[in-house]
Structure formats: structure tokens, C-alpha cells
Design an enzyme around this catalytic site. Sequence first.
Site, PDB file in Angstrom:
ATOM      1  CB  SER A 148      -0.757   0.073   1.667  1.00 29.25           C
ATOM      2  OG  SER A 148      -1.027   1.685   1.045  1.00 29.25           O
ATOM      3  CE1 TYR A 206      -4.176  -1.616   5.003  1.00 29.88           C
ATOM      4  CE2 TYR A 206      -2.538   0.147   4.432  1.00 29.88           C
ATOM      5  CZ  TYR A 206      -4.015  -0.571   4.190  1.00 29.88           C
ATOM      6  OH  TYR A 206      -4.064  -1.341   3.101  1.00 29.88           O
TER       7      TYR A 206
HETATM    8  P1  NAD Z   1     -11.449  -6.031   0.335  1.00 27.93           P
HETATM    9  O1  NAD Z   1     -11.587  -5.575   1.901  1.00 27.93           O
HETATM   10  O2  NAD Z   1     -12.517  -5.592  -0.125  1.00 27.93           O
HETATM   11  O3  NAD Z   1     -10.811  -7.173  -0.070  1.00 27.93           O
HETATM   12  C1  NAD Z   1      -9.862  -8.366   1.299  1.00 27.93           C
HETATM   13  C2  NAD Z   1     -10.640  -9.209   1.007  1.00 27.93           C
HETATM   14  O4  NAD Z   1      -9.438 -10.029   2.321  1.00 27.93           O
HETATM   15  C3  NAD Z   1     -12.135 -10.190   1.574  1.00 27.93           C
HETATM   16  O5  NAD Z   1     -12.179 -11.144   0.570  1.00 27.93           O
HETATM   17  C4  NAD Z   1     -11.474 -10.773   3.214  1.00 27.93           C
HETATM   18  O6  NAD Z   1     -12.272 -11.810   3.511  1.00 27.93           O
HETATM   19  C5  NAD Z   1     -10.178 -11.018   2.332  1.00 27.93           C
HETATM   20  N1  NAD Z   1      -9.180 -11.389   3.923  1.00 27.93           N
HETATM   21  C6  NAD Z   1      -9.026 -10.670   4.966  1.00 27.93           C
HETATM   22  N2  NAD Z   1      -8.228 -11.196   5.883  1.00 27.93           N
HETATM   23  C7  NAD Z   1      -7.759 -12.226   5.512  1.00 27.93           C
HETATM   24  C8  NAD Z   1      -7.963 -13.411   5.938  1.00 27.93           C
HETATM   25  N3  NAD Z   1      -6.648 -13.674   7.744  1.00 27.93           N
HETATM   26  N4  NAD Z   1      -7.457 -14.212   5.607  1.00 27.93           N
HETATM   27  C9  NAD Z   1      -7.906 -14.562   4.621  1.00 27.93           C
HETATM   28  N5  NAD Z   1      -8.569 -13.771   3.718  1.00 27.93           N
HETATM   29  C10 NAD Z   1      -8.652 -12.276   3.562  1.00 27.93           C
HETATM   30  O7  NAD Z   1     -10.198  -4.995   0.288  1.00 27.93           O
HETATM   31  P2  NAD Z   1      -9.235  -4.568  -0.904  1.00 27.93           P
HETATM   32  O8  NAD Z   1      -9.752  -2.803  -0.864  1.00 27.93           O
HETATM   33  O9  NAD Z   1      -9.400  -5.265  -1.849  1.00 27.93           O
HETATM   34  O10 NAD Z   1      -7.851  -5.102  -0.154  1.00 27.93           O
HETATM   35  C11 NAD Z   1      -6.950  -6.252  -0.817  1.00 27.93           C
HETATM   36  C12 NAD Z   1      -5.642  -5.654  -0.252  1.00 27.93           C
HETATM   37  O11 NAD Z   1      -5.049  -4.687  -1.610  1.00 27.93           O
HETATM   38  C13 NAD Z   1      -5.100  -5.679   1.102  1.00 27.93           C
HETATM   39  O12 NAD Z   1      -4.641  -6.180   1.392  1.00 27.93           O
HETATM   40  C14 NAD Z   1      -5.011  -4.001   1.439  1.00 27.93           C
HETATM   41  O13 NAD Z   1      -4.529  -3.623   2.675  1.00 27.93           O
HETATM   42  C15 NAD Z   1      -4.348  -2.929   0.222  1.00 27.93           C
HETATM   43  N6  NAD Z   1      -5.029  -2.291  -0.572  1.00 27.93           N
HETATM   44  C16 NAD Z   1      -5.919  -1.915  -0.643  1.00 27.93           C
HETATM   45  C17 NAD Z   1      -6.186  -0.418  -0.906  1.00 27.93           C
HETATM   46  C18 NAD Z   1      -7.678   0.148  -1.092  1.00 27.93           C
HETATM   47  O14 NAD Z   1      -7.768   1.232  -0.997  1.00 27.93           O
HETATM   48  N7  NAD Z   1      -8.971  -0.419  -0.833  1.00 27.93           N
HETATM   49  C19 NAD Z   1      -4.674   0.364  -1.144  1.00 27.93           C
HETATM   50  C20 NAD Z   1      -3.931   0.184  -0.419  1.00 27.93           C
HETATM   51  C21 NAD Z   1      -3.324  -1.454  -0.399  1.00 27.93           C
END
Ligand code: NAD
Length: 254
Positions: free
Chosen positions: A135, A148
Site C-alpha cells: 500500500s 497498517y
Molecule cells: P477488501 O476488504 O475488499 O478485500 C479483502 C479480501 O481479503 C476480503 O475478501 C477478505 O475476506 C479477505 N481477507 C481478509 N483477511 C483475510 C484473512 N486473514 N485470510 C483470508 N482472507 C482474508 O479489500 P481490498 O481493498 O480489495 O484489499 C486487498 C488488499 O489491497 C489488502 O492487502 C489491502 O491492504 C490492499 N490495499 C487496498 C487499498 C484500498 O484503497 N482498497 C489501498 C492499498 C492497498
Amino acid sequence: MSTSEFSGKTALVTGAAQGIGAACAAALAGSGVAKVVLVDLDGATLEAMDLPCEVVRVAGDVTDEALWARVEQACGTLDCAVLNAGIAGTPALLSDMSYEDWRRVVSVNLDGLFLSLRSTMKLAAKGAGVVLTASVAGVKAEPGTGPYGASKAAVLHLAKIAAKEGARRRIRVNAIAPGGVDTAIWDAVPMFSDLVEKHQGDRAGALEEMASYATPMGRFQSPEEIAAQVLFLLSDAAGTITGTALVTDGGYSL
Ligand code: NAD
């Protein structure tokens, strides 16, 4: 980028049930991979996912070491992996943060990533591509993002270590460091919920206002945009790119 280069390959995606992970799974399946192994806590949503290739679903927690024996069995060898499961946690200043909240975020984002990466490096075929979802919070320090930001900074460094360890086998490991992406992860962030309320439930309006604060391009990204960038990192076009972080944030970190 030719789509056929993914034909016949096996790919692993964690956090695959929604958001960026679901978009990556769909993009890989749409690009011709033969088999995707999807890992997520949300087994019911995994079951409902319909993709145009063989799909193996492994429901469980990425922090559970026993899960990885099941995943390894399901994968066989791996050509591609998107290690993406992560949580945001509750924003709080370090002085106010409970150890429990700290551990919860670091456990999923770093311990879970370690277990995912360990299995991936074990199973990766010669020439495999791996992308870790970090991130921009791991690049730019912001108050309230302690566990985070620190866990995502560690992910960026792990990508470099894994890249060096895998280089002789031509395994490439990169990280992607997105800024704001429009996914459900934001729903758990109180500041965002307050903005949605202020915009009378208009999520798009709230996202636009969030982006207007500190993102020069003034917009969030879609999970599909991130998935396309992940596929680039996995592709032959990125054949000499390893150990890097692709920051994709509309200029937020500048
Ligand atoms: P999201 O919450 O939409 O999806 C995350 C998925 O991961 C969910 O389906 C959840 O059930 C699964 N998950 C969470 N914890 C878990 C665990 N312990 N074991 C198995 N599955 C698990 O979030 P997203 O935005 O798609 O995030 C995906 C990645 O992107 C994350 O690592 C997040 O930190 C990163 N990210 C997101 C953003 C943003 O703005 N959305 C920005 C930077 C980084």
C-alpha cells in the site's frame, strides 16, 4: 501485452472473494490461465465465483499455518501468485492503540503474507511471477496508520528479499502499492463512514471528497485498474522487473 502468455498456467490469489483480489482472479482467468486457486476467509463468496477456467477454492485464514498445507496441495506448482489478503484495522494514534488492534493488523498483513510467500516460493516454477499487495501507506507516513503502514512497509521489503532469493530460479517478486481503491475495505474506516453519511449515503460523492484532500489526480482507482497493473507485473513484458514497488496512487505520495 499478449493474453496467451498466461495460457495453461496455474495462479494463486489470496483475498480473492472481493475487491482487488476478485478483480485479479477475474483478470487472470480472462487472460487464459488454466487454473486459479482462490483463498479467502469468505468461503461462501468463493463458492459463488464463476470464472472461465478451473477454479479451486480454499476457504480459511491466511494466518492459519495449517491452511497452507491445504493450499500447497491444491496448487501443485505455481506460475503466478497474487498475495493480496489484508485488512485496514481501526485507525488510531500510536499513543491510543491497543496491543490487540496492533497484533490483529500485523498478523494478517505481515504474518499471513509470510506464510503465503513461504508456500509460494516453495511451489513457484522457474520463471514464475509473484505480486504482493502492499500500500502507499507503507511508503508515506500518516498519523493513525501505525500497524497498517508498518506492515505494508515490511511487505515492500519482503518483496525485495524474495526477489533476491528467487532470482536464480528466474522467479520475479514485485509489490504493488496502491493509493485509494474503491473497495469495501473503506467501509470499516470511521472517517469514510462519516463522509458517506455527510453525502447522504452517496458513496461515489464520499470517495470523490476523500480523493480531493491529498490525491493530485483527484480520484480513487478501481480494483480492475489495479488488476491490470498486477497482470503487467506478472507478464513477460515485465520480465526483468523484480524487487520493485509499483506505486499506483494518482500522485498521493508525491
Ligand atoms: P477488501 O476488504 O475488499 O478485500 C479483502 C479480501 O481479503 C476480503 O475478501 C477478505 O475476506 C479477505 N481477507 C481478509 N483477511 C483475510 C484473512 N486473514 N485470510 C483470508 N482472507 C482474508 O479489500 P481490498 O481493498 O480489495 O484489499 C486487498 C488488499 O489491497 C489488502 O492487502 C489491502 O491492504 C490492499 N490495499 C487496498 C487499498 C484500498 O484503497 N482498497 C489501498 C492499498 C492497498
